[in-house]
Structure formats: structure tokens, C-alpha cells
Design a protein around this motif. Structure first.
Motif, PDB file in Angstrom:
ATOM      1  N   LEU A  52       0.833  -1.209   0.000  1.00  0.00           N
ATOM      2  CA  LEU A  52       0.000   0.000   0.000  1.00  0.00           C
ATOM      3  C   LEU A  52       0.864   1.253   0.000  1.00  0.00           C
ATOM      4  O   LEU A  52       0.590   2.212  -0.741  1.00  0.00           O
ATOM      5  CB  LEU A  52      -0.926   0.015   1.222  1.00  0.00           C
ATOM      6  CG  LEU A  52      -2.260  -0.685   1.097  1.00  0.00           C
ATOM      7  CD1 LEU A  52      -2.957  -0.738   2.442  1.00  0.00           C
ATOM      8  CD2 LEU A  52      -3.156  -0.017   0.081  1.00  0.00           C
ATOM      9  N   MET A  55       2.362   1.940  -3.380  1.00  0.00           N
ATOM     10  CA  MET A  55       1.452   2.245  -4.494  1.00  0.00           C
ATOM     11  C   MET A  55       1.536   3.722  -4.873  1.00  0.00           C
ATOM     12  O   MET A  55       1.682   4.582  -4.007  1.00  0.00           O
ATOM     13  CB  MET A  55      -0.005   1.911  -4.109  1.00  0.00           C
ATOM     14  CG  MET A  55      -0.329   0.455  -4.131  1.00  0.00           C
ATOM     15  SD  MET A  55      -2.006   0.122  -3.571  1.00  0.00           S
ATOM     16  CE  MET A  55      -2.911   0.377  -5.076  1.00  0.00           C
ATOM     17  N   ASP A  57      -0.670   6.099  -5.719  1.00  0.00           N
ATOM     18  CA  ASP A  57      -2.084   6.472  -5.728  1.00  0.00           C
ATOM     19  C   ASP A  57      -2.204   7.843  -5.069  1.00  0.00           C
ATOM     20  O   ASP A  57      -1.635   8.073  -3.998  1.00  0.00           O
ATOM     21  CB  ASP A  57      -2.901   5.424  -4.952  1.00  0.00           C
ATOM     22  CG  ASP A  57      -4.388   5.538  -5.223  1.00  0.00           C
ATOM     23  OD1 ASP A  57      -4.914   6.666  -5.132  1.00  0.00           O
ATOM     24  OD2 ASP A  57      -5.018   4.515  -5.523  1.00  0.00           O
ATOM     25  N   ARG A  59      -4.581   9.083  -3.542  1.00  0.00           N
ATOM     26  CA  ARG A  59      -5.334   9.054  -2.290  1.00  0.00           C
ATOM     27  C   ARG A  59      -4.460   8.717  -1.094  1.00  0.00           C
ATOM     28  O   ARG A  59      -4.880   8.880   0.049  1.00  0.00           O
ATOM     29  CB  ARG A  59      -6.480   8.037  -2.388  1.00  0.00           C
ATOM     30  CG  ARG A  59      -7.499   8.397  -3.469  1.00  0.00           C
ATOM     31  CD  ARG A  59      -8.500   7.298  -3.646  1.00  0.00           C
ATOM     32  NE  ARG A  59      -7.867   6.123  -4.241  1.00  0.00           N
ATOM     33  CZ  ARG A  59      -8.512   5.027  -4.581  1.00  0.00           C
ATOM     34  NH1 ARG A  59      -9.802   4.917  -4.373  1.00  0.00           N
ATOM     35  NH2 ARG A  59      -7.873   4.012  -5.134  1.00  0.00           N
ATOM     36  N   VAL A  66      -4.350   7.102   4.027  1.00  0.00           N
ATOM     37  CA  VAL A  66      -5.282   7.042   2.905  1.00  0.00           C
ATOM     38  C   VAL A  66      -6.425   8.004   3.203  1.00  0.00           C
ATOM     39  O   VAL A  66      -7.049   7.932   4.265  1.00  0.00           O
ATOM     40  CB  VAL A  66      -5.836   5.609   2.719  1.00  0.00           C
ATOM     41  CG1 VAL A  66      -6.827   5.571   1.570  1.00  0.00           C
ATOM     42  CG2 VAL A  66      -4.715   4.627   2.480  1.00  0.00           C
ATOM     43  N   ILE A  68      -9.978   9.273   1.551  1.00  0.00           N
ATOM     44  CA  ILE A  68     -10.985   9.048   0.521  1.00  0.00           C
ATOM     45  C   ILE A  68     -12.150   9.982   0.781  1.00  0.00           C
ATOM     46  O   ILE A  68     -12.680  10.026   1.892  1.00  0.00           O
ATOM     47  CB  ILE A  68     -11.451   7.577   0.515  1.00  0.00           C
ATOM     48  CG1 ILE A  68     -10.289   6.656   0.145  1.00  0.00           C
ATOM     49  CG2 ILE A  68     -12.617   7.388  -0.447  1.00  0.00           C
ATOM     50  CD1 ILE A  68     -10.610   5.184   0.204  1.00  0.00           C
ATOM     51  N   ARG A  86     -14.673   1.569  -1.123  1.00  0.00           N
ATOM     52  CA  ARG A  86     -13.532   2.005  -1.921  1.00  0.00           C
ATOM     53  C   ARG A  86     -12.199   1.735  -1.208  1.00  0.00           C
ATOM     54  O   ARG A  86     -11.207   1.385  -1.846  1.00  0.00           O
ATOM     55  CB  ARG A  86     -13.677   3.482  -2.276  1.00  0.00           C
ATOM     56  CG  ARG A  86     -14.732   3.640  -3.346  1.00  0.00           C
ATOM     57  CD  ARG A  86     -15.240   5.025  -3.627  1.00  0.00           C
ATOM     58  NE  ARG A  86     -14.303   6.105  -3.549  1.00  0.00           N
ATOM     59  CZ  ARG A  86     -14.678   7.381  -3.414  1.00  0.00           C
ATOM     60  NH1 ARG A  86     -15.949   7.686  -3.335  1.00  0.00           N
ATOM     61  NH2 ARG A  86     -13.783   8.337  -3.356  1.00  0.00           N
ATOM     62  N   LEU A  87     -12.197   1.857   0.124  1.00  0.00           N
ATOM     63  CA  LEU A  87     -10.991   1.530   0.888  1.00  0.00           C
ATOM     64  C   LEU A  87     -10.701   0.030   0.804  1.00  0.00           C
ATOM     65  O   LEU A  87      -9.548  -0.379   0.619  1.00  0.00           O
ATOM     66  CB  LEU A  87     -11.154   1.956   2.350  1.00  0.00           C
ATOM     67  CG  LEU A  87     -10.004   1.617   3.280  1.00  0.00           C
ATOM     68  CD1 LEU A  87      -8.726   2.328   2.839  1.00  0.00           C
ATOM     69  CD2 LEU A  87     -10.341   1.972   4.709  1.00  0.00           C
ATOM     70  N   GLU A  89     -11.525  -1.942  -1.633  1.00  0.00           N
ATOM     71  CA  GLU A  89     -11.045  -2.211  -2.992  1.00  0.00           C
ATOM     72  C   GLU A  89      -9.565  -1.858  -3.130  1.00  0.00           C
ATOM     73  O   GLU A  89      -8.801  -2.564  -3.791  1.00  0.00           O
ATOM     74  CB  GLU A  89     -11.867  -1.431  -4.020  1.00  0.00           C
ATOM     75  CG  GLU A  89     -13.263  -1.970  -4.225  1.00  0.00           C
ATOM     76  CD  GLU A  89     -14.126  -1.069  -5.096  1.00  0.00           C
ATOM     77  OE1 GLU A  89     -13.669   0.034  -5.482  1.00  0.00           O
ATOM     78  OE2 GLU A  89     -15.268  -1.467  -5.385  1.00  0.00           O
ATOM     79  N   LEU A  90      -9.163  -0.750  -2.503  1.00  0.00           N
ATOM     80  CA  LEU A  90      -7.763  -0.336  -2.547  1.00  0.00           C
ATOM     81  C   LEU A  90      -6.879  -1.365  -1.845  1.00  0.00           C
ATOM     82  O   LEU A  90      -5.812  -1.747  -2.360  1.00  0.00           O
ATOM     83  CB  LEU A  90      -7.610   1.037  -1.886  1.00  0.00           C
ATOM     84  CG  LEU A  90      -6.237   1.685  -1.945  1.00  0.00           C
ATOM     85  CD1 LEU A  90      -5.901   2.088  -3.371  1.00  0.00           C
ATOM     86  CD2 LEU A  90      -6.177   2.880  -1.037  1.00  0.00           C
ATOM     87  N   ALA A  93      -6.639  -4.482  -3.967  1.00  0.00           N
ATOM     88  CA  ALA A  93      -5.716  -4.299  -5.092  1.00  0.00           C
ATOM     89  C   ALA A  93      -4.271  -4.473  -4.637  1.00  0.00           C
ATOM     90  O   ALA A  93      -3.432  -5.006  -5.377  1.00  0.00           O
ATOM     91  CB  ALA A  93      -5.917  -2.925  -5.714  1.00  0.00           C
TER      92      ALA A  93
END
Length: 133
Positions: A52, A55, A57, A59, A66, A68, A86-87, A89-90, A93
Motif C-alpha cells: 500500500l 502504491m 495512488d 489518495r 489514505v 478518501i 472504496r478503501l 477495494e484499494l 488491489a
């Protein structure tokens, strides 16, 4: 891999005013949520934390938090759920591990069939050409 359990006590929710047009209803229904999740202080496994933090990203802030912003829905509760989804999903991923490709080579018979079909196709095209006397 088993699904990663997210402890909701580690997630901080801040209710904010949503952006965009609202008209006369704006004071009643413009509820958005800022969701903040500190990666380093979380109970996630260390390898997922590292992925993480690595990444790229927007966000994820430079100090590993993070952020969001959820403002898709009109109600605060639905925006809260949307932010959590959404968290998750992150995190999913980051937890995804692609299967390694194992190199293979074609069998002798498949190579032979391929060359034979190319030769046959070439002969068909040769028969279409003009006949010289």
C-alpha cells in the motif's frame, strides 16, 4: 488468499459539506465524508502495508494516510459505506498477487501442423496466379 479483514475502529470519518450544486436543498442533504486510514498504525499484515505504501495512488499521502472523499450519495450513511467499499477495494488491489506465467514451448506435432498448413495455403495462392506458357 483469504479476504483481508478491515477493522472499522482504525478508520476515521469526518463529515464535511459536499461540493457541487444543490439549490435550496443544499443545507439539508449535502453530506460528504472524508475517510482517513493510517496504514502504518493499522492491523493489516506487514506485506500488504508495504505494498500500500509503495502504491502510486493520489489518495495515499506521503505520510502513509489514505484519504478518501465520498460524496456520491445524498445521505451520510451511504457515503460512509461507499468510502469503506472504496478503501476495501484499494486494500484488495494491494493484496492481489498475480499468478506467475510458466514458459512453455509448442510440441513437435503442432509445429509440423503449422508449417504444413502454411505450405498448403501457399500452394492455393500459387494456383491463383497467371499461367505462363
Amino acid at each position: 488468499m483469504s479476504p483481508i479483514a478491515l477493522n472499522e475502529n482504525e478508520v476515521e470519518f469526518i463529515a464535511i459539506r459536499a461540493q457541487g450544486a444543490g439549490g435550496q436543498n443544499i443545507n439539508k442533504v449535502s453530506n460528504a465524508v472524508h475517510l482517513r486510514f493510517d496504514i502504518a498504525a493499522s492491523s493489516l499484515p506487514e506485506e500488504i502495508k508495504a505494498k500500500l505504501l509503495a502504491m502510486r495512488d493520489q489518495r495515499i499521502s506521503s505520510d502513509g494516510v489514505v484519504v478518501i472523499k465520498a460524496q456520491k450519495h445524498r445521505s451520510l450513511e451511504r457515503n460512509r459505506e461507499d468510502g469503506l467499499v472504496r478503501l476495501r477495494e484499494l486494500i484488495a488491489a494491494a493484496a492481489f498477487v498475480p499468478t506467475l506465467r510458466r514458459a512453455t514451448k509448442p510440441s513437435r506435432s503442432s509445429q509440423r501442423k503449422r508449417v504444413d498448413s502454411k505450405v498448403k495455403r501457399g500452394q492455393v495462392k500459387l494456383l491463383r496466379s497467371r499461367i505462363d506458357e
